[in-house]
Design an enzyme around this catalytic site. Structure first.
Site, PDB file in Angstrom:
ATOM      1  N   CYS A 291      16.218   3.755  14.470  1.00 55.41           N
ATOM      2  CA  CYS A 291      15.515   4.666  13.569  1.00 55.41           C
ATOM      3  C   CYS A 291      14.017   4.643  13.895  1.00 55.41           C
ATOM      4  O   CYS A 291      13.412   3.571  13.991  1.00 55.41           O
ATOM      5  CB  CYS A 291      15.755   4.233  12.130  1.00 55.41           C
ATOM      6  SG  CYS A 291      14.830   5.203  10.916  1.00 55.41           S
TER       7      CYS A 291
ATOM      8  N   CYS B  26      19.495   6.970   7.808  1.00 51.94           N
ATOM      9  CA  CYS B  26      19.312   5.537   8.020  1.00 51.94           C
ATOM     10  C   CYS B  26      19.573   4.817   6.704  1.00 51.94           C
ATOM     11  O   CYS B  26      18.990   5.166   5.683  1.00 51.94           O
ATOM     12  CB  CYS B  26      17.898   5.265   8.512  1.00 51.94           C
ATOM     13  SG  CYS B  26      17.496   3.506   8.630  1.00 51.94           S
TER      14      CYS B  26
ATOM     15  N   CYS C 240      12.096   2.930  10.775  1.00 53.95           N
ATOM     16  CA  CYS C 240      12.120   1.502  10.423  1.00 53.95           C
ATOM     17  C   CYS C 240      12.691   0.611  11.525  1.00 53.95           C
ATOM     18  O   CYS C 240      12.798  -0.594  11.344  1.00 53.95           O
ATOM     19  CB  CYS C 240      12.928   1.290   9.142  1.00 53.95           C
ATOM     20  SG  CYS C 240      14.697   1.573   9.321  1.00 53.95           S
TER      21      CYS C 240
ATOM     22  N   CYS D 263      15.971   2.923   5.468  1.00 55.35           N
ATOM     23  CA  CYS D 263      14.802   3.650   4.963  1.00 55.35           C
ATOM     24  C   CYS D 263      15.141   5.031   4.418  1.00 55.35           C
ATOM     25  O   CYS D 263      14.279   5.700   3.855  1.00 55.35           O
ATOM     26  CB  CYS D 263      13.722   3.759   6.037  1.00 55.35           C
ATOM     27  SG  CYS D 263      14.105   4.897   7.381  1.00 55.35           S
TER      28      CYS D 263
ATOM     29  N   CYS E 168      25.637  14.362  15.509  1.00 54.08           N
ATOM     30  CA  CYS E 168      24.651  15.244  16.125  1.00 54.08           C
ATOM     31  C   CYS E 168      23.290  14.844  15.548  1.00 54.08           C
ATOM     32  O   CYS E 168      22.982  15.127  14.394  1.00 54.08           O
ATOM     33  CB  CYS E 168      25.007  16.686  15.791  1.00 54.08           C
ATOM     34  SG  CYS E 168      24.032  17.897  16.669  1.00 54.08           S
TER      35      CYS E 168
END
Length: 170
Positions: free
Chosen positions: A83, A131, A86, A134, A154
């Site tokens: 991510c 995510c 984070c 976060c 995707c």
């Protein structure tokens, strides 16, 4: 006294408003993600200071990059896609495949690191992925992917960072 045109215009307006509300996520669904407790919580100003404008638009505003614009689309090395908000590891390079859609695609996330919510934007129902640490918007998952899962995650590449695997010592 009501004129028939006023009555019909009012009815059409109410129907239009009802249709518009359906296209958006219902308050319960919109609040579903907001109500989740994420480990990392920052103010809008803190996110803007940390992320590039493009990353902010994708991760915090549920934006989408232009197809084919992410350098991660062509990333072929072994490693981890994490991510951009984070740095939580989200996808292993072994699960990446070429979907032909213009966005990096994976058939499975790293166990427990990706959350899902229903997305009713643009008049369709899709499954959004984010995510789990976060809450950053990553993209969507569809059921037209390859074996072994049959899923296609995707993902907006600008919402990710790539960490190449360490070169093995010989």
């Amino acid at each position: 006294m009501f004129d028939r045109r006023i009555l019909l215009s009012t009815a059409a307006g109410l129907l239009g408003l009802s249709a518009f509300r359906w296209l958006r996520a219902s308050p319960a669904e919109a609040g579903e993600k907001a109500a989740q407790k994420f480990e990392i919580v920052k103010t809008e100003a803190e996110w803007r200071a940390q992320l590039t404008p493009q990353q902010y638009e994708i991760l915090r505003n549920h934006g989408t990059e232009r197809p084919g614009s992410s350098p991660l689309l062509k990333e072929k090395r072994k490693g981890i896609f994490a991510c951009a908000g984070c740095d939580l590891p989200l996808f292993a390079s072994e699960t990446k495949f070429e979907s032909g859609t213009g966005w990096p695609s994976f058939y499975a996330p790293i166990e427990g690191n990706v959350g899902k919510t229903e997305d009713r934007a643009y008049g369709m129902v899709r499954t959004e992925v984010h995510c789990r640490r976060c809450g950053g918007h990553l993209g969507h998952v569809f059921d037209d992917g390859p074996k072994p899962t049959g899923l296609r995650y995707c993902i907006d590449g600008f919402g990710l960072v790539f960490h190449p695997a360490a070169a093995s010592a010989t």
